[in-house]
Design an enzyme around this catalytic site. Structure first.
Site, PDB file in Angstrom:
ATOM      1  N   HIS A   1      36.434  36.060  41.505  1.00 29.87           N
ATOM      2  CA  HIS A   1      37.088  35.194  40.512  1.00 29.87           C
ATOM      3  C   HIS A   1      37.815  34.010  41.151  1.00 29.87           C
ATOM      4  O   HIS A   1      38.156  33.056  40.466  1.00 29.87           O
ATOM      5  CB  HIS A   1      38.080  36.013  39.680  1.00 29.87           C
ATOM      6  CG  HIS A   1      37.405  36.970  38.755  1.00 29.87           C
ATOM      7  ND1 HIS A   1      37.354  36.782  37.397  1.00 29.87           N
ATOM      8  CD2 HIS A   1      36.719  38.117  38.991  1.00 29.87           C
ATOM      9  CE1 HIS A   1      36.674  37.780  36.832  1.00 29.87           C
ATOM     10  NE2 HIS A   1      36.286  38.607  37.787  1.00 29.87           N
TER      11      HIS A   1
ATOM     12  N   ASP B   1      41.782  26.339  42.554  1.00 35.02           N
ATOM     13  CA  ASP B   1      41.699  27.363  41.504  1.00 35.02           C
ATOM     14  C   ASP B   1      40.236  27.747  41.330  1.00 35.02           C
ATOM     15  O   ASP B   1      39.366  26.870  41.318  1.00 35.02           O
ATOM     16  CB  ASP B   1      42.227  26.769  40.180  1.00 35.02           C
ATOM     17  CG  ASP B   1      42.953  27.793  39.312  1.00 35.02           C
ATOM     18  OD1 ASP B   1      42.632  28.991  39.422  1.00 35.02           O
ATOM     19  OD2 ASP B   1      43.832  27.387  38.533  1.00 35.02           O
TER      20      ASP B   1
HETATM   21  C1  GDG Z   1      42.087  34.072  38.178  1.00 34.72           C
HETATM   22  C2  GDG Z   1      41.690  32.840  38.979  1.00 34.72           C
HETATM   23  C3  GDG Z   1      40.083  32.239  37.167  1.00 34.72           C
HETATM   24  C4  GDG Z   1      49.084  32.959  31.124  1.00 34.72           C
HETATM   25  N1  GDG Z   1      50.353  33.088  30.691  1.00 34.72           N
HETATM   26  C5  GDG Z   1      50.291  33.843  29.571  1.00 34.72           C
HETATM   27  C6  GDG Z   1      48.946  34.156  29.318  1.00 34.72           C
HETATM   28  N2  GDG Z   1      48.235  33.610  30.290  1.00 34.72           N
HETATM   29  C7  GDG Z   1      46.775  33.708  30.391  1.00 34.72           C
HETATM   30  C8  GDG Z   1      46.108  32.373  30.223  1.00 34.72           C
HETATM   31  C9  GDG Z   1      44.767  32.637  30.893  1.00 34.72           C
HETATM   32  C10 GDG Z   1      45.133  33.617  31.998  1.00 34.72           C
HETATM   33  O1  GDG Z   1      46.400  34.170  31.665  1.00 34.72           O
HETATM   34  C11 GDG Z   1      45.270  32.915  33.340  1.00 34.72           C
HETATM   35  O2  GDG Z   1      43.985  32.602  33.809  1.00 34.72           O
HETATM   36  P1  GDG Z   1      43.726  31.419  34.819  1.00 34.72           P
HETATM   37  O3  GDG Z   1      42.257  31.220  34.924  1.00 34.72           O
HETATM   38  O4  GDG Z   1      44.420  30.201  34.331  1.00 34.72           O
HETATM   39  O5  GDG Z   1      44.380  31.823  36.212  1.00 34.72           O
HETATM   40  P2  GDG Z   1      44.532  33.182  37.123  1.00 34.72           P
HETATM   41  O6  GDG Z   1      45.474  34.135  36.516  1.00 34.72           O
HETATM   42  O7  GDG Z   1      44.931  32.674  38.464  1.00 34.72           O
HETATM   43  O8  GDG Z   1      43.072  33.843  37.168  1.00 34.72           O
HETATM   44  C12 GDG Z   1      41.217  31.732  38.050  1.00 34.72           C
HETATM   45  C13 GDG Z   1      40.431  33.553  36.514  1.00 34.72           C
HETATM   46  O9  GDG Z   1      40.890  34.509  37.471  1.00 34.72           O
HETATM   47  C14 GDG Z   1      39.235  34.138  35.777  1.00 34.72           C
HETATM   48  O10 GDG Z   1      38.137  34.279  36.606  1.00 34.72           O
HETATM   49  O11 GDG Z   1      39.842  31.271  36.165  1.00 34.72           O
HETATM   50  O12 GDG Z   1      40.805  30.610  38.784  1.00 34.72           O
HETATM   51  O13 GDG Z   1      42.759  32.382  39.787  1.00 34.72           O
HETATM   52  O14 GDG Z   1      43.887  33.285  30.040  1.00 34.72           O
HETATM   53  O15 GDG Z   1      46.050  32.033  28.858  1.00 34.72           O
HETATM   54  N3  GDG Z   1      48.536  34.875  28.253  1.00 34.72           N
HETATM   55  C15 GDG Z   1      49.490  35.306  27.392  1.00 34.72           C
HETATM   56  N4  GDG Z   1      50.820  35.061  27.593  1.00 34.72           N
HETATM   57  C16 GDG Z   1      51.254  34.323  28.653  1.00 34.72           C
HETATM   58  O16 GDG Z   1      52.459  34.092  28.788  1.00 34.72           O
HETATM   59  N5  GDG Z   1      49.125  36.025  26.321  1.00 34.72           N
END
Ligand code: GDG
Length: 478
Positions: free
Chosen positions: A161, A370
């Site tokens: 990921h 990222d």
């Molecule tokens: C890894 C990789 C890759 C965040 N705060 C809250 C909340 N979130 C949710 C977001 C989003 C998820 O968490 C975060 O996903 P990201 O992709 O932005 O980043 P990582 O956590 O670093 O994820 C990344 C991912 O894996 C998938 O393969 O895209 O690059 O680093 O969905 O909306 N959700 C809620 N409350 C929050 O306060 N409900």
């Protein structure tokens, strides 16, 4: 009982919640991976192997919505050494361009091997003959080879990921060869971007000495391993629907009011992680206020930073730095009852996130590196009005697909300031043209498409694949 599909991920799709009386219950965790994989799990009669998030958790499987959840217990010491240590203190910074210094400790590595073996053993015991096993992410890179050794009949897929680093950085890792050999236990190794797959194949050729051709690796025993990009996505339809509900629309209006109905509401939503570029983004906004190019009456920044990995030193330091910067900017430019930056160190329900996405005129996503960044795609999905602008780092995987965003280099503060101004000053027609195009892209390639593509490719691997692909081309090693 054995299963035709086994998913192996660091975390289970549920959190174990212990209430004040010590009673234990399970709560479905809201992650995108569950949404993506649940339908496939039901189709296949699947099992999910993962850690429950706490020390010394239970050992018994539980049934949830037609999938068997199989916990892998970790001791407090293993959480420290395997999870906080090797996974988040070594691999995470190393794989994200070394934006923080990775720590290399031999005891952490030992714990990584031990825990990977435990995951592999669980999966091996659960998988039916010729079953598909899908292993996820950087915490479990040794599992494919361990599993292959125990169960050569299985078709094993691995998906990373996070970014797979350039070869020059990867080779710092004292255990580089073991990790590469661990991954080579899989038949299919998936990455977010094509560059990740290329880095992997090059390393395997240079460091392990296998023959390769394009995205194929030819092992000495005749087996082949395929590496390719499978950019992950989101539940577009589900989010778009949520963003249109009366409750979310009303809440979006309320959020804007609470922030003083600014002409431009800028939004950042991230786990509080040093890879996400929160500091430089807020600094750029602070400088725009300092230069007088943006007026407090015109623009307000809402930054949500979800608590993350709070026991790791680097994350504590980052939190202090951001607290200080927000305090300084608000102290210098805020007015009574009207801060320049509203900073929330908290997590929120999905509906609240959708309301924030709908409220924001400009979404600011500026990671230094990222894998994908789902937040950028979620913002786009929520813009059912085809309005709103996305400022996006070219170092996020999402930049490959969301080409109509205002793309920036997060190390270039002046460039970032210019892009923020352009996004603020943009014409509605241009904004809408960009947003429509981005929405189309994410809609057409949603998370179900992602999962189906990976599974489709994994299913194509035949138990006799080593015979089929025996011929090794000679025009490789470019
Ligand atoms: C890894 C990789 C890759 C965040 N705060 C809250 C909340 N979130 C949710 C977001 C989003 C998820 O968490 C975060 O996903 P990201 O992709 O932005 O980043 P990582 O956590 O670093 O994820 C990344 C991912 O894996 C998938 O393969 O895209 O690059 O680093 O969905 O909306 N959700 C809620 N409350 C929050 O306060 N409900």
């Amino acid at each position: 009982m054995t299963y035709d599909l086994v998913v192996v991920a660091n975390r289970l799709p549920v959190d174990r919640v212990v209430d004040e009386d010590g009673a234990v219950s399970w709560r479905r965790s809201p992650g995108g991976l569950v949404t993506a994989i649940e339908p496939i799990m039901q189709e296949y009669d699947g099992a999910w192997v993962g850690w429950d998030g706490g020390p010394d958790g239970p050992d018994e499987p539980l049934d949830q919505n037609g999938m068997l959840l199989v916990p892998v217990p970790l001791s407090a010491a293993e959480i420290e050494e395997f999870y906080e240590g090797f996974s988040n203190g070594t691999l995470w910074p190393l794989y994200h361009d070394v934006v923080a210094k990775p720590s290399f400790h031999r005891e952490w590595w030992d714990a990584y091997v031990t825990v990977n073996r435990r995951f592999a053993e669980r999966a091996a015991a659960l998988a039916a003959e010729n079953a598909l096993v899908w292993v996820h992410d950087y915490q479990l890179q040794l599992v494919p080879a361990m599993l292959r050794e125990a169960r050569p009949d299985l078709r094993i897929g691995f998906f990373l990921h996070i970014p797979f680093p350039p070869t020059e950085l990867f080779v710092q890792l004292p255990w580089r060869r073991q990790i590469l050999e661990g991954l080579l236990g899989a038949d299919l190794v998936g990455f977010q971007r094509p560059g990740g797959a290329q880095n992997f194949v090059r390393l395997v050729r240079q460091r392990v000495g296998h023959k390769t051709h394009r995205d194929l690796v030819y092992l000495a025993d005749g087996r082949t391993v395929e590496a390719d990009a499978f950019p992950i996505s989101i539940d577009f339809a589900g989010l778009a629907e949520m963003a249109q509900t009366d409750a979310v629309v009303a809440r979006a209006r309320e959020i804007r009011e609470q922030l003083g109905n600014p002409r431009h509401l800028l939004l950042g939503v991230d786990r509080l992680d040093y890879t996400k570029g929160i500091y430089t983004r807020l600094r750029a906004f602070g400088e725009l206020l300092a230069d007088g190019r943006v007026d407090l009456e015109d623009a307000v920044f809402l930054q949500v930073a979800t608590p993350s990995r709070e026991r790791v030193d680097e994350y504590r330091r980052l939190r202090d730095e951001i607290d200080m910067l927000v305090g300084r900017i608000n102290g210098d430019y805020g007015r009574l009852g009207h801060p320049a930056i509203s900073y929330l160190h908290n997590s929120f329900p999905r509906e609240e996130m959708a309301a924030m996405f709908r409220a924001a005129d400009i979404m600011v996503v500026t990671p230094l590196r990222d894998g994908m960044n789902l937040v950028a795609k979620e913002y786009v999905a929520c813009r059912v009005d085809n309005d709103g602008a996305l400022v996006l780092s070219e170092f996020a995987g999402a930049a490959d697909e969301l080409k109509q965003a205002f793309l920036i280099n997060p190390y270039d503060i002046n460039g970032m300031k210019t892009a923020l101004l352009e996004a603020m000053d943009g014409q509605p027609r241009d904004r809408s043209r960009r947003m429509r195009a981005m929405r189309k892209t994410v809609k057409e390639h949603d998370v179900a498409a992602w999962a189906a593509e990976f599974m489709g490719r994994l299913r194509e691997v035949r138990p006799d694949h080593h015979k089929r692909l025996r011929e090794v081309p000679t025009d490789d090693n470019q």
